[in-house]
Motif scaffolding. Structure first.
Motif, mmCIF file in Angstrom:
data_model
loop_
_atom_site.group_PDB
_atom_site.id
_atom_site.type_symbol
_atom_site.label_atom_id
_atom_site.label_comp_id
_atom_site.label_asym_id
_atom_site.label_seq_id
_atom_site.Cartn_x
_atom_site.Cartn_y
_atom_site.Cartn_z
ATOM 1 N N ILE A 69 0.837 -1.201 0.000
ATOM 2 C CA ILE A 69 0.000 0.000 0.000
ATOM 3 C C ILE A 69 0.872 1.251 0.000
ATOM 4 N N ASP A 70 0.657 2.097 -0.987
ATOM 5 C CA ASP A 70 1.348 3.386 -1.070
ATOM 6 C C ASP A 70 0.442 4.453 -0.451
ATOM 7 N N PRO A 71 0.875 5.104 0.635
ATOM 8 C CA PRO A 71 0.011 6.113 1.260
ATOM 9 C C PRO A 71 -0.356 7.264 0.336
ATOM 10 N N GLN A 72 0.481 7.499 -0.686
ATOM 11 C CA GLN A 72 0.180 8.580 -1.630
ATOM 12 C C GLN A 72 -0.963 8.212 -2.573
ATOM 13 N N GLU A 73 -1.299 6.931 -2.645
ATOM 14 C CA GLU A 73 -2.370 6.476 -3.525
ATOM 15 C C GLU A 73 -3.558 5.918 -2.750
ATOM 16 N N LEU A 74 -3.552 6.110 -1.436
ATOM 17 C CA LEU A 74 -4.573 5.549 -0.561
ATOM 18 C C LEU A 74 -5.586 6.614 -0.153
ATOM 19 N N ILE A 230 -7.891 -8.973 0.357
ATOM 20 C CA ILE A 230 -8.115 -7.771 1.165
ATOM 21 C C ILE A 230 -7.964 -6.514 0.310
ATOM 22 N N ARG A 231 -7.027 -6.529 -0.617
ATOM 23 C CA ARG A 231 -6.908 -5.400 -1.547
ATOM 24 C C ARG A 231 -8.172 -5.265 -2.395
ATOM 25 N N CYS A 241 -7.325 2.184 -6.042
ATOM 26 C CA CYS A 241 -7.872 2.139 -7.401
ATOM 27 C C CYS A 241 -7.497 0.831 -8.079
ATOM 28 N N SER A 242 -8.490 0.077 -8.493
ATOM 29 C CA SER A 242 -8.308 -1.141 -9.261
ATOM 30 C C SER A 242 -9.691 -1.589 -9.706
ATOM 31 N N ASP A 243 -9.768 -2.767 -10.271
ATOM 32 C CA ASP A 243 -11.060 -3.329 -10.668
ATOM 33 C C ASP A 243 -11.506 -4.328 -9.614
#
Length: 331
Positions: A69-74, A230-231, A241-243
């Motif tokens: 997990i990247d905090p900049q993308e969370l 979990i993701r 962000c994902s599908d």
């Protein structure tokens, strides 16, 4: 956000410890805590592991999850407690060695209670404060072969919307077998206070929560699968962000049972986990040390095999097989 010594601002990843008890020789009992906060607001997901000392797959899954997990993308916050009972981990056993209690039957805990109750109290105090959702990672332990599956509870006093949200999130794990345990009617469950589990207490406090069982012995494919699951849930919650992936062929087990031995000796499994077997199929045989057959175990109904004991040495009363005996197809 501050949990114990972990203090985390937006866009940060911070680690620390939460003190939950003290031992006689002057050592604090501390739980490791990792907080990942996104740069944008969103829900808080809490992932817990290591409440039982022989179930370590969840610890590895949590470590891998956090590192992914990247905090900049969370959006929102991920909080993890990979080891919620370090004393049980130290003892490599299910119960807390110092008081022989199952910590996962002690929630919400007691500030002035037994050691395990105090540990549960200080952990759950933080969970209630911050969590919007909780996943509690477990496993059947190294003595069993098991497929991954989920367990979620229906309880009196829990609003329907919480129960429905819990089931929705549970199915996003993508496993075939999902056990719905109605605490008012459940038979054949583990002995003890099932309502004292951390996920049950979350439900009573309006927090959707469930258990995710990650097989028996450490299996890195199952661990990687759990991280992806979990993701997938975090994607559904709008945190990353994902599908969103939705599995097919899932079942909801509405009744489950645990088959115990009546004799001691050596158990020989006759079936595999993850299979549906017809009624009266032999599950296990037990032989004594000179090879004489003492017991053959079977069930009078069709069963889905959740897990089976592979460690051959057993006493009478040991759990040999975990099964679902009634289920509904959901997709």
């Amino acid at each position: 956000m501050q949990i114990g010594t972990a203090v985390c601002g937006q866009g940060e990843r911070q680690k620390g410890y939460l003190k939950v008890a003290e031992l006689a020789f002057g050592c604090d009992v501390r739980l490791p805590v990792i907080i990942v906060r996104g740069v944008e607001d969103g829900p808080t997901l809490w992932v817990n592991g290591g409440v039982h000392g022989e179930e370590v797959s969840g610890i590895f899954a949590i470590q891998k999850l956090v590192n992914s997990i990247d905090p900049q993308e969370l959006k929102g916050t991920l909080v993890v407690t990979p080891v919620s009972n370090p004393l049980a981990i130290k003892g490599i056993q299910k119960f807390t060695p110092e008081d022989q209690l199952d910590m996962n039957q002690q929630f919400p805990g007691r500030e002035k209670g037994w050691l395990s109750e105090q540990m549960a109290y200080y952990l759950f105090k933080e969970v209630k404060t911050y969590a919007d959702y909780l996943v509690d990672l477990h496993g059947l332990g190294v003595s069993y072969d098991s497929v991954p599956y989920t367990v979620y509870k229906n309880m009196a006093g829990v609003p329907d919307k919480i129960n429905k949200k819990t089931e929705e999130l549970t199915l996003l794990m993508g496993v075939k077998a999902n056990c719905r345990v109605d605490l008012a009617t459940a038979k054949g469950e583990f002995p003890g206070a099932i309502a004292g589990a951390i996920d049950a207490q979350c439900l009573l406090n309006g927090i959707p929560a469930f258990m995710f069982e990650l097989g028996g012995k450490v299996d890195w494919q199952i661990i990687d699968f759990a991280v992806g699951s979990i993701r997938n849930m975090m994607t559904h919650l709008g945190m990353i962000c994902s599908d969103v992936k939705r599995a097919t062929g899932q079942i909801i087990i509405t009744e489950r049972d645990f088959v115990n031995s009546s004799h001691a000796g050596l158990t020989i499994p006759e079936i595999e986990s993850g299979k549906i077997i017809p009624a009266n199929t032999t599950l296990n045989k037990i032989v004594n040390f000179i090879g004489e057959e003492l017991e053959t175990l079977s069930l009078p109904v069709d069963a889905y095999i959740l897990g089976i004991r592979t460690n051959p040495v057993v006493n009478s009363g040991e759990i040999l097989v975990g099964v679902g005996t009634k289920w509904d197809q959901v997709n």
